[in-house]
Each structure stands twice: as C-alpha cells, then as structure tokens.
Design an enzyme around this catalytic site. Structure first.
Site, PDB file in Angstrom:
ATOM      1  N   HIS A 154       0.753  -1.199  -0.070  1.00 24.90           N
ATOM      2  CA  HIS A 154       0.002  -0.069  -0.076  1.00 24.90           C
ATOM      3  C   HIS A 154       0.838   1.375  -0.056  1.00 24.90           C
ATOM      4  CE1 HIS A 154      -3.256  -2.686   1.936  1.00 24.90           C
ATOM      5  NE2 HIS A 154      -3.151  -2.844   0.607  1.00 24.90           N
ATOM      6  N   CYS A 162       3.315  13.339  -6.755  1.00 24.05           N
ATOM      7  CA  CYS A 162       2.734  14.392  -7.239  1.00 24.05           C
ATOM      8  C   CYS A 162       1.870  13.842  -8.224  1.00 24.05           C
ATOM      9  CB  CYS A 162       3.624  15.239  -8.164  1.00 24.05           C
ATOM     10  SG  CYS A 162       2.701  16.363  -9.270  1.00 24.05           S
ATOM     11  N   SER A 254      -2.364  -9.811  10.452  1.00 18.71           N
ATOM     12  CA  SER A 254      -3.386  -9.091   9.750  1.00 18.71           C
ATOM     13  C   SER A 254      -4.608  -9.881   9.840  1.00 18.71           C
ATOM     14  CB  SER A 254      -2.725  -9.200   8.280  1.00 18.71           C
ATOM     15  OG  SER A 254      -3.756  -8.467   7.459  1.00 18.71           O
ATOM     16  N   GLY A 281      -6.753 -11.758  16.693  1.00 15.62           N
ATOM     17  CA  GLY A 281      -8.180 -11.982  16.342  1.00 15.62           C
ATOM     18  C   GLY A 281      -8.426 -12.904  15.165  1.00 15.62           C
ATOM     19  N   CYS A 297       2.358 -10.709  17.902  1.00 11.38           N
ATOM     20  CA  CYS A 297       3.424 -10.954  17.121  1.00 11.38           C
ATOM     21  C   CYS A 297       4.894 -11.094  17.630  1.00 11.38           C
ATOM     22  CB  CYS A 297       3.541 -10.108  15.851  1.00 11.38           C
ATOM     23  SG  CYS A 297       1.878  -9.961  15.174  1.00 11.38           S
TER      24      CYS A 297
END
Length: 307
Positions: A154, A162, A254, A281, A297
């Site tokens: 990501h 720009c 994740s 979870g 973790c």
C-alpha cells in the site's frame, strides 16, 4: 527482478512514544501456549522459501494504532474514518484538512521504531528462510528494521508523490516546506491515527497553507493507497511472481479484511501452498490455514527459530 524502493527512512535512536504507551493499541491476548508455539516452529522448519504477509497487528506493538482491533482500534475508539481517495483528489478543502492533520502528527508518527517482530523477520531473511515479505503497512518499520526482500503493498507514508508529474520526494522534505509556509500556525494535537493523521477540528485548519509540486505545480499526495483507491497492477503482478517462487505462506498480524492482501491467500490456496496465520483475532483466511496461532507477534516470533 525487484521493484525499486526509494527514500528508505533513517533509523532514529528511539520513538517519541513513551515506553508504557507502546502496547496501548494491542488487543488483550493471553500468551500463546507451548503447543501452538511448537506447531509454528515445526511449520517454519518445514519450509525454506517462506512468503510472509504482514499487517497492522505487527505495528501496534510499536505504538501505532490499527483500524479494526476489538476495543483498541480506531473504529472501536472513535467515529473517525480514514481519508477516501475520491475525496482527497476532488476537494482542495479536504486536502488542506488532511495535510494539516498530517503535518501535526508527522513528528510522532515518523519516530516509531521496529519492534521485536520486525527484527525477527529481518533475521529470517538474513538466514535465508524468508523468500519475500509483503506488508500492508505504510509506516516503513520493515525498512527501518533492515528488511530488503520487501514489497510495501500500500506504499509508504515516508514518501510523497505528485498526482501531476508522478515525481517522488521524501516526506521529510514536505514537512520542511509546511513549516516554512506556516511559520505562525500551531494547534494542540489529538491522538495519532494509523496513517499519521491526528484529530483536529475543521476551524483549526482554515489558515493552513498546502504547497504544490515544485516541479509541475500538481497536487501532492502521500505515496500510499488511500481507501477507495487500487493497488498498482504492476506491484500486484510482481507479488504474485514472488508467491509463485515460495513453498509456504505465513500471515503475521493481519485480519486480511482488505482484499488487496487477501487475494494472495486465495492464490496460495489455489496453488496448494501450506498456510499458517499468527494473529490475535480472527482473520478472513482462517478457513484456508492449516495452522492458526493466537498471540502477540513479537512475543511469538522472538522464540521461533529460522532453522
């Protein structure tokens, strides 16, 4: 072949977050039991080309909140939602609000340091156990830890792009431009969000000045995938190629609720690759995994040896 990474942020001596606050955003979790740890050790030992997917649950242990964790995530604590790509690109007022908040939050956000989980994964790479690591995080903590076989799926908040000419510059450079344009502007910051944003009222940002691209005058945006945007197709293809070279998959921290990361678990399942998951979870891919370990973790990975 590896996609180029630019502007790896420097490692600073310490985070500005007080030590006692680092775990404030980690959900309550009991210590992983000995049987689970042994099963994960056996899983890691069986394979030599691990493909690792990491998420926000890794960075919460460095003091960076996530969005979805029960009780402590941004969604649970506030009614705030992250900036949408369409809103950012169409509205100068929205960009002003976003950058003002980001300017205030940047010193703290950029000071966060890798934790023991980041360091463990870097050691796995050095030992030849980790073939490739794909992170959904934009905080640069894997880079700060020295991870090299890395794709930031990501993007990274430490870089600015720009939207006009596509040029990439360091976020620290933009921080200096903000300070120069707004020498008398100051506000009291609220809590920092997962992307470095802070909580400010709209009237507090009305006089904040936002610079344009120095090259073409275009709109500046963090080089991150905003909600509502899509990951670059070349990046996705590159990651699929690295997955094809792997012999097993490990998910760390994740929930895989975002499809951009979950797609690689679907692909791994189609390839019949063994999958293990370490997360506090439930995750979207629990049904695909042969092993699920619940635990912090850093606490878990620190005792797993890359044999």
């Amino acid at each position: 072949m590896r996609l180029p990474r630019r502007f790896v942020p420097p490692v600073r001596s310490a985070s500005s977050v007080p030590a006692g606050k680092l775990l404030d955003f980690v959900p309550a979790c009991s210590t992983a039991d000995a049987r689970s740890l042994q099963q994960l050790q056996d899983f890691v030992s069986r394979f030599s080309r691990l493909f690792v997917v990491t998420g926000a649950g890794l960075s919460t242990e460095s003091g960076i909140p996530d969005y979805r964790s029960e009780g402590v995530g941004l969604y649970a604590r506030t009614d705030r939602r992250p900036m949408q790509y369409a809103e950012f690109t169409r509205s100068a007022r929205s960009r002003q609000r976003y950058w003002a908040r980001n300017f205030v939050g940047w010193p703290q956000f950029s000071s966060h340091q890798p934790n023991s989980a980041h360091q463990a994964l870097r050691r796995w790479e050095e030992r030849g156990k980790l073939h490739w690591l794909v992170t959904q995080n934009v905080d640069a903590l894997h880079s700060k830890a020295g991870q090299r076989r890395l794709t930031e799926l990501h993007g990274c908040a430490h870089r600015v792009t720009c939207l006009g000419c596509g040029s990439i510059t360091p976020r620290e450079d933009l921080q200096r431009r903000f300070a120069s344009l707004n020498p008398d502007w100051s506000v009291q910051a609220g809590a920092v969000a997962p992307d470095g944003d802070v909580f400010l009222e709209d009237e507090q940002v009305l006089n904040f000045r936002v610079p344009s691209c120095e090259r073409c005058g275009g709109i500046l945006k963090p080089e991150v995938t905003f909600f509502g945007d899509t990951v670059n197709k070349a990046v996705v293809q590159f990651v699929h190629e690295r997955l094809a070279e792997a012999d097993a998959v490990l998910v760390v921290g994740s929930s895989l609720q975002v499809y951009s990361g979950y797609r690689f678990l679907l692909a791994a399942s189609d390839r019949k690759l063994p999958i293990a998951i370490l997360n506090i979870g439930p995750t979207r891919a629990d049904h695909l995994a042969e092993l699920k370990v619940r635990g912090r973790c850093g606490e878990v990975l620190s005792v797993i040896q890359p044999l």
